[in-house]
Write an enzyme that holds these catalytic residues in place. Structure first.
Site, short mmCIF file in Angstrom:
data_model
loop_
_atom_site.label_atom_id
_atom_site.label_comp_id
_atom_site.label_asym_id
_atom_site.label_seq_id
_atom_site.Cartn_x
_atom_site.Cartn_y
_atom_site.Cartn_z
N ASP A 76 -12.10 -3.46 2.04
CA ASP A 76 -11.27 -4.43 1.33
C ASP A 76 -12.10 -5.71 1.27
O ASP A 76 -13.33 -5.65 1.38
CB ASP A 76 -9.93 -4.63 2.06
N THR A 132 -11.58 0.46 -8.23
CA THR A 132 -10.45 -0.44 -8.41
C THR A 132 -10.58 -1.22 -9.72
O THR A 132 -9.61 -1.34 -10.49
CB THR A 132 -10.34 -1.41 -7.23
N LYS A 155 -2.95 -0.82 6.78
CA LYS A 155 -3.86 -1.91 6.44
C LYS A 155 -4.36 -2.52 7.75
O LYS A 155 -3.66 -2.49 8.76
CB LYS A 155 -3.14 -2.98 5.61
N GLN A 189 0.82 -1.20 0.00
CA GLN A 189 0.00 0.00 0.00
C GLN A 189 0.86 1.25 0.00
O GLN A 189 0.50 2.26 -0.62
CB GLN A 189 -0.91 0.00 1.23
#
Length: 463
Positions: A185, A228, A145, A130
């Site tokens: 996520d 994404t 994260k 990331q």
């Protein structure tokens, strides 16, 4: 073993390939000794170090500032107990995490993952990736994260709500709009973000941009859910231009059936590609002539209603292959969109034998190390995840900007900004790869992301 001693001793030998190899080996030994048994994290770091070590060897600032060591040690890792009650009034205990990797470029930024596979190793690897992904966007975003080993599959809506509230009751003390801004996520979509944000508001008594991925009516950004998948296809189109290739008519094999996979499929179909597969843990849905946009929309609706790909295969005019991956099907383009390490060496060989020319990492590091070698030898061009799947965090950055200003951008404006960001990332990868060959984009992404991070760390002093 003091790795900086080994690296520094070679600074006058940077043009000697043997010295670079020795430096990489020395770093690997140090990394493994410091992070034993964390193979996912080790692999992520090693793939970057082999590209950036020659840069470090040439720059006394980077050596003396110990940039490599600092980039491989998170600022902090928070682990906590999550206690919640299910619908049978039974107490459940899970473990939650937040890895705050670096805030050198801005507030910690990265998703929350709810999955039984979540552990410190997985989250350290994801947070490290990331950092480079966020750096590549050019936005003021640090890297983090988090998540929990909670499995939302098969849980009721009320159970998921109670878990999210229990999780946020601890997490809230570690986050904030200028400190750490989580997003979604795997296992954490708009619904879960809504529950998490609701609990954050209840505890903090504030309405702020502390989480991204919210619904637009609750302070979220248009196009965040699609970002994404759409961004990965925009990046693919730029890759294709290097070979004067058009996406129209190309057979695209996609793994997964979540937000990333379905929106990558949607955008590919809108650009007249033939999306021939989707998949889940149980098998692969295959449509020889390509799924229509209507079929992909039906798959989205069915997923929201809890139906599986197998259950809707006949309705979509597709075949279902139990316990099979998409990579056994001949395709021109592969887009792994499920999870890390989903493409192994055997899968990579199947893709190469099936004349696949391009692979776009819409998931985070979906290729095993052996698979990377097989694809490189076969001449398959790979769009690295830290570049190709950066669309999600880019739109999260846009959401943060909208929250700060108290405004909402139109869908078209967000899409224009997303397209421009993916183009900028692609150009940076090409410029830093020292080649016009699409096969070198991984190296370009590593170097471009590293340079911005390294400059920020050096300018920060010894912190």
């Amino acid at each position: 073993m003091e790795i900086d001693t080994h690296v520094k001793s070679m600074e006058n030998k940077q043009n000697n390939p043997d010295s670079v190899t020795s430096g990489i080996n020395a770093f690997d030994d140090w990394l493994k000794g410091r992070n034993p048994n964390q193979t996912d994290f080790q692999h992520a770091v090693q793939s970057v170090v082999k590209d950036v070590l020659p840069i470090v060897q040439k720059d006394e600032r980077l050596l003396s500032s110990k940039v490599l060591q600092r980039l491989t040690e998170p600022d902090r890792i928070v682990s906590f107990r999550v206690v919640w009650e299910d619908d049978e009034n039974e107490i459940n205990v899970n473990r939650g995490y937040r890895v705050q990797h670096t805030n050198a470029l801005g507030p910690y930024k990265g998703g929350l993952r709810f999955s039984p596979e979540v552990n410190a190793d997985v989250l350290k690897f994801l947070a490290f990736e990331q950092a480079f992904k966020n750096s590549l966007t050019g936005l003021d975003l640090g890297a983090g994260k988090g998540g929990a080993d909670f499995d939302p599959r098969g849980r009721s809506d009320r159970e998921i709500m109670r878990f999210c509230q229990a999780f946020m009751t601890e997490l809230y003390r570690h986050i904030g709009p200028e400190a750490d801004v989580p997003a979604g996520d795997i296992g954490v979509g708009e619904r879960e973000i809504g529950y998490l944000f609701g609990q954050y508001r209840r505890i903090s008594k504030t309405f702020s941009g502390t989480l991204t991925g919210k619904r637009p009516m609750a302070g979220g950004s248009e196009l965040r859910t699609e970002a994404t998948g759409f961004g990965a296809v925009y990046f693919l189109c730029h890759m294709l231009t290097l070979g004067n290739v058009e996406i129209e008519g190309k057979r695209v094999a996609i793994s997964g059936a979540g937000n990333v996979a379905l929106h990558a499929a949607q955008k590919a179909v809108q650009l007249d590609a033939n999306v021939i597969t989707l998949s889940n843990r149980a098998g692969t849905l295959y449509h020889a002539d390509g799924l229509s946009e209507q079929a992909i929309q039906q798959a989205k609706t069915s997923r929201a209603q809890g139906s599986t790909l197998e259950e809707i295969a006949d309705d979509l005019g597709a075949e279902w292959f139990a316990d099979k991956k998409p990579w056994t099907r001949e395709c021109d383009i592969a887009i792994p969109s499920a999870t890390q390490n989903e493409v192994n060496a055997g899968d990579a060989k199947s893709l190469a034998d099936g004349r696949c020319g391009y692979l776009i990492e819409a998931a985070n590091k979906p290729l095993t190390e052996d698979a990377e070698g097989v694809l490189a030898e076969a001449g398959v061009a790979v769009g690295p995840g830290k570049a190709a799947n950066a669309g999600g965090v880019a739109v999260s950055g846009f959401e943060m900007a909208q929250n700060r200003l108290g405004i909402s951008w139109s869908r078209d404006r967000v899409d224009d900004q997303l397209r421009e960001t993916m183009k900028r990332i692609f150009v940076a990868c090409v410029e830093h790869s020292d080649s016009d060959d699409a096969q070198d984009l991984r190296r370009g992404a590593n170097i471009a992301g590293f340079r911005r991070l390294a400059d920020a760390l050096v300018s920060s002093g010894a912190v």
